[in-house]
Write an enzyme that holds these catalytic residues in place. Structure first.
Site, PDB file in Angstrom:
ATOM      1  N   ARG A  38      -3.059  21.697   2.217  1.00 11.62           N
ATOM      2  CA  ARG A  38      -3.889  21.195   3.134  1.00 11.62           C
ATOM      3  C   ARG A  38      -3.343  20.256   3.990  1.00 11.62           C
ATOM      4  O   ARG A  38      -3.747  19.873   5.181  1.00 11.62           O
ATOM      5  CB  ARG A  38      -5.210  20.744   2.697  1.00 11.62           C
ATOM      6  CG  ARG A  38      -4.828  19.619   1.559  1.00 11.62           C
ATOM      7  CD  ARG A  38      -6.312  18.832   0.969  1.00 11.62           C
ATOM      8  NE  ARG A  38      -6.057  17.759   0.355  1.00 11.62           N
ATOM      9  CZ  ARG A  38      -5.579  17.668  -1.118  1.00 11.62           C
ATOM     10  NH1 ARG A  38      -5.549  18.832  -1.516  1.00 11.62           N
ATOM     11  NH2 ARG A  38      -5.417  16.835  -1.799  1.00 11.62           N
ATOM     12  N   SER A  39      -2.030  19.672   3.723  1.00 16.59           N
ATOM     13  CA  SER A  39      -1.287  18.800   4.728  1.00 16.59           C
ATOM     14  C   SER A  39      -0.244  19.430   5.268  1.00 16.59           C
ATOM     15  O   SER A  39       0.544  18.701   6.242  1.00 16.59           O
ATOM     16  CB  SER A  39      -0.678  17.670   3.692  1.00 16.59           C
ATOM     17  OG  SER A  39      -1.678  17.081   2.902  1.00 16.59           O
ATOM     18  N   CYS A 123       3.638   0.515 -12.305  1.00 16.20           N
ATOM     19  CA  CYS A 123       3.679  -0.727 -11.550  1.00 16.20           C
ATOM     20  C   CYS A 123       3.681  -2.055 -12.198  1.00 16.20           C
ATOM     21  O   CYS A 123       4.418  -2.910 -11.876  1.00 16.20           O
ATOM     22  CB  CYS A 123       2.590  -0.555 -10.256  1.00 16.20           C
ATOM     23  SG  CYS A 123       0.917  -0.092 -10.677  1.00 16.20           S
ATOM     24  N   GLN A 150      -5.119  -5.693 -11.000  1.00 10.40           N
ATOM     25  CA  GLN A 150      -4.354  -4.844 -10.214  1.00 10.40           C
ATOM     26  C   GLN A 150      -5.133  -4.223  -8.902  1.00 10.40           C
ATOM     27  O   GLN A 150      -6.459  -3.960  -9.124  1.00 10.40           O
ATOM     28  CB  GLN A 150      -4.300  -3.614 -11.298  1.00 10.40           C
ATOM     29  CG  GLN A 150      -3.408  -4.025 -12.327  1.00 10.40           C
ATOM     30  CD  GLN A 150      -3.008  -2.685 -13.226  1.00 10.40           C
ATOM     31  OE1 GLN A 150      -2.684  -3.063 -14.438  1.00 10.40           O
ATOM     32  NE2 GLN A 150      -2.702  -1.453 -12.673  1.00 10.40           N
ATOM     33  N   HIS A 232      -0.391  -6.493  -6.881  1.00  2.28           N
ATOM     34  CA  HIS A 232      -0.998  -6.632  -8.323  1.00  2.28           C
ATOM     35  C   HIS A 232      -0.410  -7.990  -8.772  1.00  2.28           C
ATOM     36  O   HIS A 232       0.609  -8.446  -8.406  1.00  2.28           O
ATOM     37  CB  HIS A 232      -0.334  -5.755  -9.468  1.00  2.28           C
ATOM     38  CG  HIS A 232      -0.793  -4.138  -9.297  1.00  2.28           C
ATOM     39  ND1 HIS A 232      -1.775  -4.063  -8.507  1.00  2.28           N
ATOM     40  CD2 HIS A 232      -0.161  -3.261 -10.237  1.00  2.28           C
ATOM     41  CE1 HIS A 232      -1.985  -2.461  -8.805  1.00  2.28           C
ATOM     42  NE2 HIS A 232      -1.128  -2.003  -9.622  1.00  2.28           N
TER      43      HIS A 232
HETATM   44  C1  2RA Z   1      -2.969   1.717 -10.994  1.00  5.93           C
HETATM   45  N1  2RA Z   1      -0.931   1.465 -12.303  1.00  5.93           N
HETATM   46  O1  2RA Z   1      -2.703   0.624 -10.764  1.00  5.93           O
HETATM   47  C2  2RA Z   1      -1.783   2.541 -11.898  1.00  5.93           C
HETATM   48  C3  2RA Z   1      -1.404   3.617 -11.065  1.00  5.93           C
HETATM   49  N2  2RA Z   1      -0.760   2.998 -10.020  1.00  5.93           N
HETATM   50  O2  2RA Z   1      -3.910   2.480 -10.717  1.00  5.93           O
END
Ligand code: 2RA
Length: 329
Positions: A38-39, A123, A150, A232
């Site tokens: 689709r991209s 992350c 996050q 985060h």
């Molecule tokens: C989140 N660490 O922050 C997970 C995936 N990037 O949703």
């Protein structure tokens, strides 16, 4: 001979950031953007997106993977068959014994142990370990108690869209999270197990042990989704092997790779997600001794890092830079 780098999942938030990182770091490589049908035909920064098929990896030397686990597991055999080396941002292979899990500032030496795949850590793991690595070397870290805050970008473009749309209209669709995220906090990232611990929360301990080569590391982690777009934030308590000293902690952090010390609370200087957004360093501050621990071995701190950059794309591209450097030796 110029190497060819494919970005698999090129249209997502992390994939697009990977391309930006390749360009801003002036990496002399040919780039191929791969995504779903689709991209196909989309143009990103002058590159035409191709459909990811079994033949896509012919002639490709390196792959930066920016797909979810199921899609990654579908194309990984195709990339291996083509002889590519893959830096994978999914969680599919992170705990595989045959796959190095790497934060270049911490364990770059593990890259050479790869058998075709190098995994990018989660992350929140990257951000916490970059913030704490110099402290681990100085004081030894026995146990970490972490609360993450996050950003919605952790859930990709859908997460970003949910927040932006819900701020305009609280009845806007909830596509990335189980509840409204605008003006809210959601103490769940990933499914819970029978102990009431989420998959995201287990990652910090499991991945931290592998990256630091420390099977005894203990991590109690609570992961919270917050209405922040990109970075985060993490509140971290470190139970150390030695008595901690705040000034020594600040000194080692001020010289730590990938870290900026932001610690002058009297003058309102501390890490904030808006300040770390769209740059690669992890900011560390609010460093203080835990006065409730009579042994003097516990330190508290607060850190922030851009989830899309150092938490994903930049870390992967830094690993690629090390791989390319090894081929030039
Ligand atoms: C989140 N660490 O922050 C997970 C995936 N990037 O949703």
């Amino acid at each position: 001979m110029k190497k060819t780098v494919a970005i698999a999942g090129a249209t997502g938030a992390v994939g697009q950031q990977m391309l930006e990182c390749l360009k801003e770091r002036n990496m002399d490589v040919d780039v191929k953007l791969l995504a779903s049908a689709r991209s196909k035909g989309k143009v990103i920064d002058g590159y035409v997106v191709e459909e990811l098929t079994p033949e896509s990896f012919q002639g490709v030397d390196y792959v930066l993977g920016a797909c979810e686990n199921d899609v990654t597991k579908m194309w990984m055999p195709w990339a291996m068959e083509a002889g590519c080396v893959v830096v994978d941002n999914s969680s599919a292979y992170r705990l595989d014994d045959n796959v190095p899990l790497v934060v270049p500032e911490i364990n770059a030496d593990d890259i050479a142990k790869n058998n075709g795949i190098i995994a990018n850590p989660n992350c929140s793991t990257i951000i916490a370990l970059v913030a704490c690595d110099a402290l681990k070397k100085e004081f030894g870290i026995r146990r970490m108690v972490v609360t993450t805050m996050q950003a919605v970008s952790g859930a990709g473009v859908k997460g970003i869209a949910d927040l932006e749309n819900q701020i305009k209209d609280e009845n806007a669709p909830k596509t990335a999270f189980p509840y409204q995220i605008a003006y809210n906090l959601i103490p769940q990232i990933g499914d819970f197990d029978e102990l009431g611990i989420s998959k995201e929360e287990w990652k910090m301990q499991n991945e931290g042990r592998k990256i630091w080569h420390d099977d005894d590391l203990l991590v109690n982690c609570t992961c919270v989704r917050v209405p922040v777009l990109r970075s985060h934030s993490e509140s971290i308590l470190l139970e150390c092997d030695k008595e901690v000293d705040v000034e020594k902690a600040k000194d080692v952090l001020s010289n730590a790779l990938g870290v900026q010390l932001k610690d002058d609370p009297q003058n309102k200087v501390y890490p904030m997600p808006l300040d770390t957004t769209n740059q690669d360093d992890v900011f560390v501050g609010r460093i203080r001794k835990d006065l409730t621990d009579p042994t003097g071995k516990t330190l508290s701190l607060f850190c922030c890092g851009d989830q899309i950059r150092k938490g994903a794309a930049t870390n992967a591209v830094q690993i690629l830079e090390k791989l390319l450097a090894q081929t030039e030796q």
